[in-house]
Write a protein that holds these residues in place. Structure first.
Motif, mmCIF file in Angstrom:
data_model
loop_
_atom_site.group_PDB
_atom_site.id
_atom_site.type_symbol
_atom_site.label_atom_id
_atom_site.label_comp_id
_atom_site.label_asym_id
_atom_site.label_seq_id
_atom_site.Cartn_x
_atom_site.Cartn_y
_atom_site.Cartn_z
ATOM 1 N N TYR A 270 78.508 81.718 28.012
ATOM 2 C CA TYR A 270 78.165 80.361 28.437
ATOM 3 C C TYR A 270 77.169 80.371 29.591
ATOM 4 O O TYR A 270 76.188 79.608 29.606
ATOM 5 C CB TYR A 270 79.443 79.631 28.852
ATOM 6 N N MET A 271 77.380 81.259 30.565
ATOM 7 C CA MET A 271 76.464 81.344 31.693
ATOM 8 C C MET A 271 75.139 82.015 31.295
ATOM 9 O O MET A 271 74.074 81.604 31.728
ATOM 10 C CB MET A 271 77.120 82.117 32.837
ATOM 11 N N THR A 272 75.215 83.048 30.458
ATOM 12 C CA THR A 272 74.011 83.785 30.077
ATOM 13 C C THR A 272 73.083 82.940 29.226
ATOM 14 O O THR A 272 71.863 82.903 29.460
ATOM 15 C CB THR A 272 74.392 85.071 29.313
ATOM 16 N N TYR A 273 73.638 82.232 28.247
ATOM 17 C CA TYR A 273 72.789 81.549 27.266
ATOM 18 C C TYR A 273 72.711 80.038 27.468
ATOM 19 O O TYR A 273 71.636 79.458 27.424
ATOM 20 C CB TYR A 273 73.288 81.869 25.855
ATOM 21 N N ASN A 274 73.832 79.355 27.677
ATOM 22 C CA ASN A 274 73.786 77.893 27.820
ATOM 23 C C ASN A 274 73.267 77.466 29.182
ATOM 24 O O ASN A 274 72.415 76.576 29.275
ATOM 25 C CB ASN A 274 75.175 77.295 27.586
#
Length: 464
Positions: A270-274
């Protein structure tokens, strides 16, 4: 009534040294097993090189193996006594093998694709089997240290505080140490050494603390030789049939710890991509863990004021509100995302903290129904459903990522970003609603447990 309760062995107050010493065991286990439940899926897909669907399937297969293994281990634990005690001795025997197997899970061998898949299966199965021999005896120890319900709740509060402290050290520390040991990498082949060295450090420290837990605890309630001889594997199924509170709590365990594991393991994605900033990962994890240090000290007080039903339903409602808030706001709005995350996990951790304190109640209920205090058998039931729930952190996100077209270490499509967001927000909300329905069938409370203890005392007095 107080005098009759105290006439049973292990019904008095425990020194803080023993309660704290026992609680450190969960801190140690979380240093090791939280690494697995929170980060192993990400490691497998983004570092080791497995597909999300393969990893998710492997998590399911291992849980099927646990369904066979856990009852056997629970029976062995209840039928035998080590030279150091019935339960605590297992911490000496299995703590180091547990750490070694967990470390090997985060090592990437120079094999081909088939060899790597086989290696992942062997090490993950091995780690799970050994973890059972640590977790079931450890979980059984508190009911062997005291039958005093107030002391058990106190012990559980200390346990959960230290357990979540261990979770904090994992969730916040792992990204930092991986990057430190790998020269700034967290994902991809360049991060392999960082993951292995980080897990090695956590594994060694965890094993040492388990040995400390062993040194500080003492069992005050003992099974007689005849009671040990009567224990058999089929007792597990008998307990599931006659012990309604255990059945309810077992199902509740898989839902709550599945929920907890899903929101933790999807956070890295979630943090890496969104959100588009992998550097915020440790802060996202920190925000998700900090609320527990507020809710844990309040748990005994909330239990007295509200009772188990109202407390649990309130906690789950709070988690639903946080999950829905996270879904409604863009992930790149970091302030509101972190707010939603804090609300979500405050509710989840309150429910997760309190349910551990209810396990000894199901042991007392089982003793009241059958005359046998089967700590190991009941903790085998709880342990299986707990591990099944923790495995959901790999199963649910793994299949969701595969279904929405996730490809590791690449820019994600709108569809895969939606899959990640749903897994972090609305899927947990659905878990919470199901958990609310399940827990409505749990009918035990402190007053009923005290009456059961009195009846147990009366039966023992009649036999003398």
């Amino acid at each position: 009534m107080a005098q009759s309760v105290e006439s049973l062995p292990g019904s008095g107050r425990l020194p803080m040294r023993e309660k704290f010493g026992w609680a450190t065991g969960d801190f140690a286990q979380n240093l090791i097993y939280n690494c697995v439940s929170t980060y192993l899926l990400f490691f497998y897909t983004n570092v080791f090189g497995l597909s999300p669907a393969f990893a998710a399937t492997m998590f399911l297969v291992v849980r099927m193996i646990d369904a066979i293994n856990d009852p056997i281990i629970g029976t062995i634990v209840d039928k035998h006594t080590t030279r150091w005690g019935k339960y605590r001795g297992w911490l000496v025997i299995t703590s180091i093998p547990f750490a070694i197997m967990a470390i090997l899970c985060f090592y990437t061998p120079s094999f081909g694709s088939v060899g790597k898949m086989a290696y992942a299966y062997v090490t993950y199965i091995g780690m799970s089997l050994v973890y059972t021999t640590v977790n079931i005896p450890y979980g059984s120890m508190n009911a062997a240290m005291t039958r005093n319900d107030h002391e058990l709740i106190s012990m559980n509060s200390i346990r959960m505080f230290l357990a979540q402290l261990g979770g904090l050290v994992v969730s916040f520390g792992i990204p930092i140490f991986v990057k430190l040991f790998s020269g700034g990498y967290y994902s991809g082949v360049n991060a392999r050494t960082g993951w292995f060295l980080t897990m090695s450090m956590y594994g060694i420290v965890g094993a040492l603390i388990l040995l400390f837990c062993f040194s500080q605890t003492k069992e005050h309630i003992h099974m007689t030789a005849s009671q040990q001889a009567e224990v058999k594997v089929s007792d597990l199924f008998h307990q599931l049939v006659i012990n309604v509170p255990l059945r309810v709590l077992a199902i509740f365990f898989i839902i709550i710890f599945g929920l907890m594991s899903v929101v933790n393991s999807i956070g890295a994605y979630y943090m890496t991509y969104n959100a588009g900033d992998a550097g915020l990962m440790q802060w996202y994890n920190l925000i998700g863990t900090l609320p527990v240090f507020v809710v844990i000290p309040l748990t005994p007080w909330l239990n007295k004021k509200m009772g188990p039903q109202k407390l649990m339903q309130m906690a789950l409602l709070v988690a639903v509100i946080g999950s829905v808030l996270m879904f409604m706001i863009p992930a790149k709005n970091i302030a509101l995302t972190f707010l939603g995350r804090a609300i979500q996990t405050a509710g989840i951790f309150l429910a997760g903290t309190f349910e551990w304190g209810l396990v000894p109640q199901t042991i007392t209920y089982g003793e009241w129904k059958t005359g046998k205090r089967e700590n190991g058998i009941i903790n085998a039931v709880i342990g299986f459903f707990f591990k099944a729930g923790m495995a959901m952190g790999g199963v649910v996100p793994g299949y969701a990522l595969a279904a929405f077209g996730f490809v590791a270490n690449q820019n994600q499509t709108a569809n895969s970003l939606l899959g990640i967001k749903l897994t972090a927000t609305l899927i947990p909300a659905v878990f919470c609603v199901i958990a609310m329905i399940v827990f409505s069938f749990y009918k035990l409370n402190n007053e009923k447990i005290e009456k059961m203890n009195d009846e147990i005392i009366a039966r023992k007095a009649t036999k003398k």
